[in-house]
Write a protein that holds these residues in place. Structure first.
Motif, PDB file in Angstrom:
ATOM      1  N   CYS A  70      19.809   6.625 -13.761  1.00 42.95           N
ATOM      2  CA  CYS A  70      20.115   5.610 -14.774  1.00 42.95           C
ATOM      3  C   CYS A  70      18.847   5.195 -15.506  1.00 42.95           C
ATOM      4  O   CYS A  70      18.849   5.030 -16.728  1.00 42.95           O
ATOM      5  N   ASN A  90      17.680  10.074 -18.422  1.00 49.20           N
ATOM      6  CA  ASN A  90      18.059   8.705 -18.070  1.00 49.20           C
ATOM      7  C   ASN A  90      19.399   8.387 -18.718  1.00 49.20           C
ATOM      8  O   ASN A  90      19.555   8.518 -19.929  1.00 49.20           O
ATOM      9  N   THR A  91      20.353   7.972 -17.897  1.00 52.22           N
ATOM     10  CA  THR A  91      21.723   7.780 -18.388  1.00 52.22           C
ATOM     11  C   THR A  91      22.012   6.336 -18.792  1.00 52.22           C
ATOM     12  O   THR A  91      23.089   6.070 -19.324  1.00 52.22           O
ATOM     13  N   THR A  93      23.509   2.965 -18.933  1.00 53.65           N
ATOM     14  CA  THR A  93      24.672   2.349 -18.285  1.00 53.65           C
ATOM     15  C   THR A  93      25.705   3.394 -17.839  1.00 53.65           C
ATOM     16  O   THR A  93      26.747   3.031 -17.297  1.00 53.65           O
ATOM     17  N   GLU A  94      25.429   4.666 -18.075  1.00 55.43           N
ATOM     18  CA  GLU A  94      26.345   5.724 -17.628  1.00 55.43           C
ATOM     19  C   GLU A  94      26.096   6.055 -16.164  1.00 55.43           C
ATOM     20  O   GLU A  94      24.946   6.037 -15.710  1.00 55.43           O
ATOM     21  N   CYS A  95      27.165   6.435 -15.484  1.00 54.49           N
ATOM     22  CA  CYS A  95      27.091   6.611 -14.038  1.00 54.49           C
ATOM     23  C   CYS A  95      27.086   8.070 -13.612  1.00 54.49           C
ATOM     24  O   CYS A  95      27.290   8.367 -12.439  1.00 54.49           O
ATOM     25  N   HIS A  96      26.854   8.986 -14.544  1.00 49.47           N
ATOM     26  CA  HIS A  96      26.897  10.416 -14.215  1.00 49.47           C
ATOM     27  C   HIS A  96      26.252  11.188 -15.357  1.00 49.47           C
ATOM     28  O   HIS A  96      26.169  10.700 -16.483  1.00 49.47           O
TER      29      HIS A  96
ATOM     30  N   MET B   1      30.977   3.342 -17.404  1.00 44.66           N
ATOM     31  CA  MET B   1      31.394   3.460 -18.813  1.00 44.66           C
ATOM     32  C   MET B   1      30.803   4.727 -19.424  1.00 44.66           C
ATOM     33  O   MET B   1      29.683   5.099 -19.128  1.00 44.66           O
ATOM     34  N   HIS B   2      31.558   5.347 -20.294  1.00 45.79           N
ATOM     35  CA  HIS B   2      31.139   6.630 -20.845  1.00 45.79           C
ATOM     36  C   HIS B   2      30.810   6.474 -22.317  1.00 45.79           C
ATOM     37  O   HIS B   2      31.646   6.095 -23.121  1.00 45.79           O
ATOM     38  N   LYS B   3      29.571   6.796 -22.690  1.00 45.12           N
ATOM     39  CA  LYS B   3      29.023   6.514 -24.021  1.00 45.12           C
ATOM     40  C   LYS B   3      29.971   6.860 -25.155  1.00 45.12           C
ATOM     41  O   LYS B   3      30.119   6.114 -26.101  1.00 45.12           O
ATOM     42  N   VAL B 126      26.533   1.300 -10.382  1.00 45.74           N
ATOM     43  CA  VAL B 126      26.533   1.250 -11.840  1.00 45.74           C
ATOM     44  C   VAL B 126      27.754   0.510 -12.399  1.00 45.74           C
ATOM     45  O   VAL B 126      27.652  -0.588 -12.942  1.00 45.74           O
ATOM     46  N   CYS B 127      28.925   1.116 -12.243  1.00 46.14           N
ATOM     47  CA  CYS B 127      30.098   0.650 -12.994  1.00 46.14           C
ATOM     48  C   CYS B 127      30.575  -0.758 -12.636  1.00 46.14           C
ATOM     49  O   CYS B 127      31.007  -1.488 -13.532  1.00 46.14           O
ATOM     50  N   ASP B 130      29.697  -3.833 -14.896  1.00 49.37           N
ATOM     51  CA  ASP B 130      30.364  -4.089 -16.188  1.00 49.37           C
ATOM     52  C   ASP B 130      31.739  -4.711 -16.024  1.00 49.37           C
ATOM     53  O   ASP B 130      32.384  -5.035 -17.022  1.00 49.37           O
ATOM     54  N   LYS B 153      15.761   1.736  -9.979  1.00 54.28           N
ATOM     55  CA  LYS B 153      16.647   2.591 -10.770  1.00 54.28           C
ATOM     56  C   LYS B 153      17.863   1.892 -11.346  1.00 54.28           C
ATOM     57  O   LYS B 153      18.572   2.492 -12.156  1.00 54.28           O
ATOM     58  N   HIS B 154      18.164   0.675 -10.869  1.00 48.22           N
ATOM     59  CA  HIS B 154      19.430   0.033 -11.250  1.00 48.22           C
ATOM     60  C   HIS B 154      19.233  -1.392 -11.762  1.00 48.22           C
ATOM     61  O   HIS B 154      19.743  -2.351 -11.168  1.00 48.22           O
TER      62      HIS B 154
END
Ligand SMILES: Nc1nc2c(ncn2[C@@H]2O[C@H](COP(=O)(O)OP(=O)(O)OP(=O)(O)O)[C@@H](O)[C@H]2O)c(=O)[nH]1
Ligand SMILES: Nc1nc2c(ncn2[C@@H]2O[C@H](COP(=O)(O)OP(=O)(O)OP(=O)(O)O)[C@@H](O)[C@H]2O)c(=O)[nH]1
Ligand SMILES: [Mg+2]
Ligand SMILES: [Mg+2]
Ligand SMILES: [Zn+2]
Ligand SMILES: [Zn+2]
Lengths: 215, 215
Positions: A70, A90-91, A93-96, B1-3, B126-127, B130, B153-154
Motif C-alpha cells: 500500500c 504502491n497501491t 488505498t487499494e488492497c491488491h 476499494m478499486h481505483k 486496508v478495506c 473505508d 505500510k498502513h
C-alpha cells in the motif's frame, strides 16, 4: 470486491482478466515465467523472495521482482539489496495488485535480463484472488502464527493457487497451531494443491519450492 | 476499494456512512457502546475478545459480540463459548464488514441485554478502514509476527483508529521485530493514538485495554 457493486465489479474483473492475458503474452515474448506470491500481511512473502533468489541464481536463472505494498518502500529496499531488477508498486488505498499496475511495472523492467519474475502481491487473503496479474503460477504463503484456522477461512485463495506454503513452522508451538489441520484444510479446498512447509529464517523448504516453481 | 470504480465507490462509501450513522443511533437508543476491532489475519482479534470479555464482565458490563469472517464459524464458536450473545457474519468474497451487514446482525441480537458490543472485523489492514460500521471506537491490533514494518505500510488504518495494540510481544525476538519502530510509526501516522502492548496468551495488557475502552 464489494457486493453492492456487483455489475460494475463483473466488468472490472473481466477487464482485468483481459489485461492479465496481455501481460502473459508480453512475458512469454521475452521468455519469462512469472510467479505471483499471495498471502496475509507478514506471512513471509518478502522473505520468500529473499531466500529463493540466491537458490534460483545458483541454478542459473536470472531473477527479477515486482513488489506490491500500500505504502512505502520497506519491501522494495530488501529486494533491491539482492541486486536484481526490482519495481515497487504502491497501491495506496487499494488492497491488491491488478493486471494494469503490473503492466506498467513490466515497462520499467529490463525484460530480456529476466527468466523468472517473482511478483509479491499486497498482504491480503481475499481480494488478490479475484485479480490475476498474468503470472504462470500462483503461490500462497500462510504462517502458523496467523492461527491454524487461516486456511479454512479462505477457500477461494486456496482454490486459486497451485502451491500452498505453510511458513514459520518453528513458531507452531508458541501460538498453539496444528500444522496438520492446515494441511488437511488446504487439501479439502483444493485436492490438487502442492503443499510445502517452510522455516524461512533458516531457509528450510526453499530448495523444494525452487524445484516446484522451475519445473 | 478499486481505483477504476472511483465514482461508484464514492457513492458506496457515502451510503455506508449513512447506514453507519443509523447503526450508531440504533445502538445508542439501547444504551450500547460499540467497539470495532480491526487488524490483519491472525493478529489476535478473537483472542482479544476472549480475554477482554471476562475482565469486562467482572467490572459489571454485559458484553455482546459480532464476529466477521469470510467463511466458516471458527471464531463464532470460540466467542459463543464465552456465553455472550454472538452473531456470525460471513462475508464470502467480501474483504470487510460493512454497516449494512452489521445492521442485520443488530436485529438478531438481544440489544437490551448488552452494554458493550465488540465487533470483530474481517482480517484485513486496508478495506475495513473505508467502511465504518457505526462503532464508538475503532481499535486496531497488529502483531509483531507480521514484521515491524506493518505499521508503516498502513497509514490509513492507524489514522482511522483511536487505539493501537501491539500484540504477541512474547514473539518479537523470534521474528526479529523492533517494538520501538512499531510504536514510532503509529505515533507518526496518528499523534493522538493510544498505544498498548499485549501478550494475549498470558492476558498482559488486557486490564489496561478495558480501562481505555470503558472510559
Ligand atoms: N521465526 C520466523 N520468522 C519468520 C519466518 N518467515 C518470516 N519471518 C519473519 O516474519 C516477519 C514478516 O516477514 P516478511 O517476509 O516481511 O512478510 P511479508 O509477507 O512480506 O509481509 P508484508 O509484505 O508486510 O505483507 C519478518 O519479521 C520475518 O523476519 C519464519 O519462518 N520463522
Ligand atoms: N504467542 C502468542 N500467540 C498469540 C497471541 N495472541 C494470539 N495468539 C495466537 O495467534 C493465533 C491467532 O489468534 P486469533 O485471535 O485467532 O487471531 P484473529 O485476529 O482473530 O484471526 P482472524 O480472525 O483469522 O483474522 C492463535 O493461534 C492465537 O493463539 C500472543 O500474544 N502470543
Ligand atoms: Mg512483504
Ligand atoms: Mg478472529
Ligand atoms: Zn479489494
Ligand atoms: Zn475491499
Amino acid at each position: 470486491m464489494h457486493k453492492i457493486q456487483v455489475n460494475v465489479g463483473a466488468s472490472v474483473t473481466e477487464a482485468n482478466k483481459r489485461q492479465a492475458e496481455e501481460n502473459r503474452e508480453h512475458l512469454e515474448e521475452h521468455g519469462i515465467k512469472a510467479i505471483d506470491i499471495l498471502g496475509a500481511v507478514g506471512s513471509g512473502k518478502t522473505m520468500l523472495v529473499e531466500k529463493l533468489t540466491p537458490v534460483l541464481r545458483n541454478r542459473g536463472f536470472k531473477v527479477g521482482a515486482i513488489v506490491g505494498d500500500c505504502y512505502g518502500d520497506d519491501d522494495y529496499q530488501r529486494i533491491h539489496a539482492l541486486n536484481i531488477p526490482t519495481e515497487n508498486l504502491n497501491t495506496g488505498t487499494e488492497c491488491h495488485l491488478d493486471a494494469h499496475m503490473v503492466h506498467h511495472a513490466l515497462h520499467h523492467l529490463p525484460l530480456d535480463d529476466i527468466d523468472l519474475l517473482l511478483i509479491e502481491n499486497v498482504g491480503n487473503m481475499v481480494c488478490p484472488t479475484d485479480f490475476p496479474v498474468g503470472s504462470h503460477k500462483r503461490v500462497v504463503i500462510v504462517s502458523v502464527t496467523e492461527g491454524d484456522d487461516v486456511v479454512n477461512k479462505h477457500p477461494a485463495m486456496f482454490r486459486e493457487c497451485q502451491i500452498g506454503i505453510i511458513n514459520k513452522v518453528d513458531l507452531a508451538g508458541a501460538v498453539g497451531a496444528s500444522i496438520e489441520r492446515m494441511e488437511k484444510d488446504m487439501k479439502r479446498h483444493n485436492s490438487n494443491i502442492q503443499i510445502l512447509k517452510t522455516n524461512l529464517k533458516t531457509g528450510a523448504g526453499v530448495e523444494e519450492l525452487a524445484d516446484l516453481i522451475t519445473k
